[in-house]
Design a protein around this motif. Structure first.
Motif, PDB file in Angstrom:
ATOM      1  N   MET A   1       0.847  -1.191   0.000  1.00  0.00           N
ATOM      2  CA  MET A   1       0.000   0.000   0.000  1.00  0.00           C
ATOM      3  C   MET A   1       0.890   1.251   0.000  1.00  0.00           C
ATOM      4  SD  MET A   1      -2.996   1.096   2.730  1.00  0.00           S
ATOM      5  CE  MET A   1      -3.855  -0.467   2.498  1.00  0.00           C
ATOM      6  N   SER A   2       0.637   2.187  -0.913  1.00  0.00           N
ATOM      7  CA  SER A   2       1.465   3.375  -1.024  1.00  0.00           C
ATOM      8  C   SER A   2       1.255   4.308   0.152  1.00  0.00           C
ATOM      9  CB  SER A   2       1.151   4.116  -2.322  1.00  0.00           C
ATOM     10  OG  SER A   2      -0.119   4.732  -2.243  1.00  0.00           O
ATOM     11  N   SER A   3       2.248   5.159   0.398  1.00  0.00           N
ATOM     12  CA  SER A   3       2.130   6.113   1.506  1.00  0.00           C
ATOM     13  C   SER A   3       1.006   7.105   1.251  1.00  0.00           C
ATOM     14  CB  SER A   3       3.457   6.852   1.692  1.00  0.00           C
ATOM     15  OG  SER A   3       3.782   7.605   0.532  1.00  0.00           O
ATOM     16  N   THR A   4       0.790   7.479  -0.026  1.00  0.00           N
ATOM     17  CA  THR A   4      -0.298   8.406  -0.336  1.00  0.00           C
ATOM     18  C   THR A   4      -1.648   7.784  -0.023  1.00  0.00           C
ATOM     19  OG1 THR A   4       0.995   9.467  -2.085  1.00  0.00           O
ATOM     20  CG2 THR A   4      -1.381   9.787  -2.144  1.00  0.00           C
ATOM     21  N   LEU A   5      -1.835   6.514  -0.382  1.00  0.00           N
ATOM     22  CA  LEU A   5      -3.099   5.847  -0.090  1.00  0.00           C
ATOM     23  C   LEU A   5      -3.326   5.740   1.414  1.00  0.00           C
ATOM     24  CD1 LEU A   5      -5.626   4.400  -0.999  1.00  0.00           C
ATOM     25  CD2 LEU A   5      -4.298   2.290  -1.212  1.00  0.00           C
ATOM     26  N   ILE A   6      -2.277   5.460   2.169  1.00  0.00           N
ATOM     27  CA  ILE A   6      -2.398   5.388   3.627  1.00  0.00           C
ATOM     28  C   ILE A   6      -2.859   6.730   4.179  1.00  0.00           C
ATOM     29  CG2 ILE A   6      -1.082   5.148   5.768  1.00  0.00           C
ATOM     30  CD1 ILE A   6       0.651   3.080   4.274  1.00  0.00           C
ATOM     31  N   ARG A   7      -2.258   7.815   3.674  1.00  0.00           N
ATOM     32  CA  ARG A   7      -2.658   9.146   4.136  1.00  0.00           C
ATOM     33  C   ARG A   7      -4.087   9.479   3.717  1.00  0.00           C
ATOM     34  NH1 ARG A   7       1.536  12.985   1.708  1.00  0.00           N
ATOM     35  NH2 ARG A   7       1.992  11.243   0.311  1.00  0.00           N
ATOM     36  N   GLU A   8      -4.475   9.061   2.504  1.00  0.00           N
ATOM     37  CA  GLU A   8      -5.843   9.309   2.052  1.00  0.00           C
ATOM     38  C   GLU A   8      -6.853   8.570   2.921  1.00  0.00           C
ATOM     39  OE1 GLU A   8      -5.856   8.210  -2.049  1.00  0.00           O
ATOM     40  OE2 GLU A   8      -5.260  10.210  -2.734  1.00  0.00           O
ATOM     41  N   LEU A   9      -6.552   7.335   3.285  1.00  0.00           N
ATOM     42  CA  LEU A   9      -7.456   6.567   4.137  1.00  0.00           C
ATOM     43  C   LEU A   9      -7.550   7.186   5.529  1.00  0.00           C
ATOM     44  CD1 LEU A   9      -6.448   2.935   3.105  1.00  0.00           C
ATOM     45  CD2 LEU A   9      -8.589   4.129   2.557  1.00  0.00           C
ATOM     46  N   ALA A  10      -6.419   7.668   6.061  1.00  0.00           N
ATOM     47  CA  ALA A  10      -6.428   8.328   7.358  1.00  0.00           C
ATOM     48  C   ALA A  10      -7.254   9.612   7.295  1.00  0.00           C
ATOM     49  CB  ALA A  10      -5.005   8.632   7.815  1.00  0.00           C
ATOM     50  N   PHE A  11      -7.122  10.350   6.193  1.00  0.00           N
ATOM     51  CA  PHE A  11      -7.924  11.558   5.993  1.00  0.00           C
ATOM     52  C   PHE A  11      -9.411  11.222   5.962  1.00  0.00           C
ATOM     53  CE2 PHE A  11     -10.224  13.918   2.670  1.00  0.00           C
ATOM     54  CZ  PHE A  11     -10.248  15.185   3.235  1.00  0.00           C
ATOM     55  N   ALA A  12      -9.789  10.205   5.174  1.00  0.00           N
ATOM     56  CA  ALA A  12     -11.198   9.819   5.069  1.00  0.00           C
ATOM     57  C   ALA A  12     -11.758   9.380   6.416  1.00  0.00           C
ATOM     58  CB  ALA A  12     -11.356   8.701   4.041  1.00  0.00           C
ATOM     59  N   GLY A  13     -10.955   8.638   7.178  1.00  0.00           N
ATOM     60  CA  GLY A  13     -11.405   8.217   8.500  1.00  0.00           C
ATOM     61  C   GLY A  13     -11.645   9.397   9.417  1.00  0.00           C
ATOM     62  N   GLY A  14     -10.783  10.412   9.335  1.00  0.00           N
ATOM     63  CA  GLY A  14     -10.965  11.606  10.146  1.00  0.00           C
ATOM     64  C   GLY A  14     -12.213  12.378   9.772  1.00  0.00           C
ATOM     65  N   VAL A  15     -12.498  12.461   8.470  1.00  0.00           N
ATOM     66  CA  VAL A  15     -13.727  13.131   8.027  1.00  0.00           C
ATOM     67  C   VAL A  15     -14.949  12.433   8.617  1.00  0.00           C
ATOM     68  CG1 VAL A  15     -15.175  13.663   6.030  1.00  0.00           C
ATOM     69  CG2 VAL A  15     -12.704  14.045   5.914  1.00  0.00           C
ATOM     70  N   LEU A  16     -14.964  11.104   8.541  1.00  0.00           N
ATOM     71  CA  LEU A  16     -16.101  10.344   9.061  1.00  0.00           C
ATOM     72  C   LEU A  16     -16.243  10.492  10.573  1.00  0.00           C
ATOM     73  CD1 LEU A  16     -15.764   7.099   6.906  1.00  0.00           C
ATOM     74  CD2 LEU A  16     -17.569   8.835   6.746  1.00  0.00           C
ATOM     75  N   ARG A  17     -15.111  10.654  11.267  1.00  0.00           N
ATOM     76  CA  ARG A  17     -15.150  10.839  12.721  1.00  0.00           C
ATOM     77  C   ARG A  17     -15.348  12.301  13.108  1.00  0.00           C
ATOM     78  NH1 ARG A  17     -10.601   7.652  12.270  1.00  0.00           N
ATOM     79  NH2 ARG A  17      -9.273   9.356  13.049  1.00  0.00           N
ATOM     80  N   ARG A  18     -15.512  13.150  12.106  1.00  0.00           N
ATOM     81  CA  ARG A  18     -15.761  14.581  12.301  1.00  0.00           C
ATOM     82  C   ARG A  18     -14.599  15.271  13.012  1.00  0.00           C
ATOM     83  NH1 ARG A  18     -22.357  15.050  12.967  1.00  0.00           N
ATOM     84  NH2 ARG A  18     -22.803  13.402  11.463  1.00  0.00           N
ATOM     85  N   ARG A  19     -13.397  14.859  12.642  1.00  0.00           N
ATOM     86  CA  ARG A  19     -12.196  15.502  13.128  1.00  0.00           C
ATOM     87  C   ARG A  19     -11.813  16.639  12.173  1.00  0.00           C
ATOM     88  NH1 ARG A  19     -11.537  15.113  17.859  1.00  0.00           N
ATOM     89  NH2 ARG A  19      -9.309  15.462  17.672  1.00  0.00           N
ATOM     90  N   PRO A  20     -10.951  17.555  12.572  1.00  0.00           N
ATOM     91  CA  PRO A  20     -10.452  18.560  11.622  1.00  0.00           C
ATOM     92  C   PRO A  20      -9.816  17.886  10.411  1.00  0.00           C
ATOM     93  CG  PRO A  20      -9.879  19.203  13.859  1.00  0.00           C
ATOM     94  CD  PRO A  20     -10.450  17.806  13.942  1.00  0.00           C
ATOM     95  N   PHE A  21     -10.119  18.392   9.221  1.00  0.00           N
ATOM     96  CA  PHE A  21      -9.608  17.754   8.004  1.00  0.00           C
ATOM     97  C   PHE A  21      -9.047  18.747   6.992  1.00  0.00           C
ATOM     98  CE2 PHE A  21     -14.201  18.364   7.275  1.00  0.00           C
ATOM     99  CZ  PHE A  21     -14.178  19.117   6.109  1.00  0.00           C
ATOM    100  N   GLN A  22      -9.098  20.045   7.306  1.00  0.00           N
ATOM    101  CA  GLN A  22      -8.603  21.043   6.369  1.00  0.00           C
ATOM    102  C   GLN A  22      -7.840  22.121   7.133  1.00  0.00           C
ATOM    103  OE1 GLN A  22     -10.297  23.715   2.655  1.00  0.00           O
ATOM    104  NE2 GLN A  22     -11.605  23.554   4.445  1.00  0.00           N
ATOM    105  N   CYS A  23      -6.616  22.384   6.682  1.00  0.00           N
ATOM    106  CA  CYS A  23      -5.805  23.438   7.292  1.00  0.00           C
ATOM    107  C   CYS A  23      -5.153  24.253   6.190  1.00  0.00           C
ATOM    108  CB  CYS A  23      -4.755  22.842   8.231  1.00  0.00           C
ATOM    109  SG  CYS A  23      -3.749  24.081   9.089  1.00  0.00           S
ATOM    110  N   LEU A  24      -5.363  25.540   6.206  1.00  0.00           N
ATOM    111  CA  LEU A  24      -4.711  26.444   5.269  1.00  0.00           C
ATOM    112  C   LEU A  24      -3.518  27.077   5.975  1.00  0.00           C
ATOM    113  CD1 LEU A  24      -7.759  26.233   4.325  1.00  0.00           C
ATOM    114  CD2 LEU A  24      -7.375  28.430   3.199  1.00  0.00           C
TER     115      LEU A  24
END
Length: 335
Positions: A1-24
């Motif tokens: 599994m690529s590092s990008t896919l791992i990060r994407e899955l972690a991001f998606a999990g955070g969105v579903l758990r209603r964690r912060p997901f966007q930082c400018l």
């Protein structure tokens, strides 16, 4: 599994758990251009006052304690920092960094170095389909030519080509009728295209440009269907005309699942409210500052803008809508 896919899955999990997901993050306010709708460039801080590379590394580490985020690395012009590649690398260890640039300083070597460091997507700002108007808006002759060269350099360097590159266009009164032509230009280069509505109400935004009239949203919806390379949530497009007509949109998620960190470390709910500082990462932990943002609810009821960052937060906030998840998987994903 690529590092990008791992990060994407972690991001998606955070969105579903209603964690912060966007930082400018604005890594600098300094810029080589003088865009007519921006007031950052006359308010730049000297390099000695900007967050150092070590401080940005610490920010990236602390941010992971809140959630795995899409991190928009912005300016000013980020390329004026000689340590830009290492800043991107710091965020790429745990997050999904995106870079937004005017393209002036981009060459093949810089593009390769950024993607090697873990950059997920590069966006280059182009607002008109002709050099005369784009250069006039940017205050620098040659900006249009350099921007398209940057697009091509990023495309050729990206591991997944044009899927990881897009043109970013600010939609205003005087370019609303140029969007089809702009989309055709990006399609011809086999890259994506994103749009954001002009903001006039944010802190230090200038009145030099006007918002388009209602109806541009309907036109954009038709273009969205015609151009599959347009990487914008359809929920965002659907909100453009109601916003322009003065309708109240759903509460903004700024300060809850999204927030802004500027070049000197000040944390605010969003880039439009950078004067509403909740704390500084040099003086206290990011988690404590985020807790204060949650208490303050600075963006509750705010209807000041309908920019792409608000649209992103709106589409995925609270767990996201079915349409947003579908667009994220099909249109927005860089893989």
């Amino acid at each position: 599994m690529s590092s990008t896919l791992i990060r994407e899955l972690a991001f998606a999990g955070g969105v579903l758990r209603r964690r912060p997901f966007q930082c400018l993050v604005q890594v600098t306010n300094r810029c080589n251009m003088q865009c007519s709708f921006c007031d950052f460039w006359p308010n730049g801080a000297p390099p000695s006052e900007e967050l150092s590379l070590a401080e940005w590394r610490d920010v990236a580490r602390q941010l992971a304690g809140l959630g795995r985020c899409v991190v928009s690395v912005e300016g000013g012009e980020p390329f004026v920092r000689p340590d830009l590649v290492e800043i991107v690398r710091a965020f790429a260890a745990r997050h999904l960094p995106l870079l937004f640039t005017n393209g002036w300083y981009v060459d093949a070597a810089a593009a390769r170095a950024l993607f090697d460091a873990g950059l997920v997507q590069a966006g280059v700002s182009i607002d008109f389909p002709d050099a005369a108007r784009h250069d006039a808006q940017r205050g620098l002759p040659g900006a249009f030519t350099r921007a398209w060269r940057a697009v091509e350099a990023f495309r050729d360097a990206a591991p997944r080509g044009g899927r990881q590159v897009h043109v970013m266009t600010v939609v205003m009164d005087d370019n609303a009728h140029d969007l089809d032509a702009l989309f055709a230009q990006s399609a011809a280069r086999k890259v994506g295209h994103s749009i954001t509505l002009l903001s006039r109400a944010g802190f230090r935004r200038t009145p030099a440009r006007r918002l388009p009239a209602p109806g541009v949203g309907d036109a954009l919806a038709a273009l969205w269907r015609r151009h599959p390379h347009v990487r914008t949530f359809r929920d965002y497009v659907a909100g453009i005309d109601p916003f322009l007509a003065g309708a109240a949109l759903a509460d903004c998620h700024a300060g809850v699942q999204s927030f802004n960190i500027d070049h000197v470390g000040n944390v605010a709910p969003c880039i439009e409210k950078i004067d509403r500082v909740a704390g500084n990462v040099r003086r206290e932990p990011l988690a404590a500052i985020h807790a204060r943002l949650l208490e303050r609810k600075d963006a509750a009821g705010c209807q000041a803008c309908w920019t792409a960052c608000r649209g992103f937060g709106q589409a995925l906030g609270g767990g996201g809508t079915w349409r947003a998840w579908r667009d994220l998987a099909a249109r927005m994903r860089s893989a």
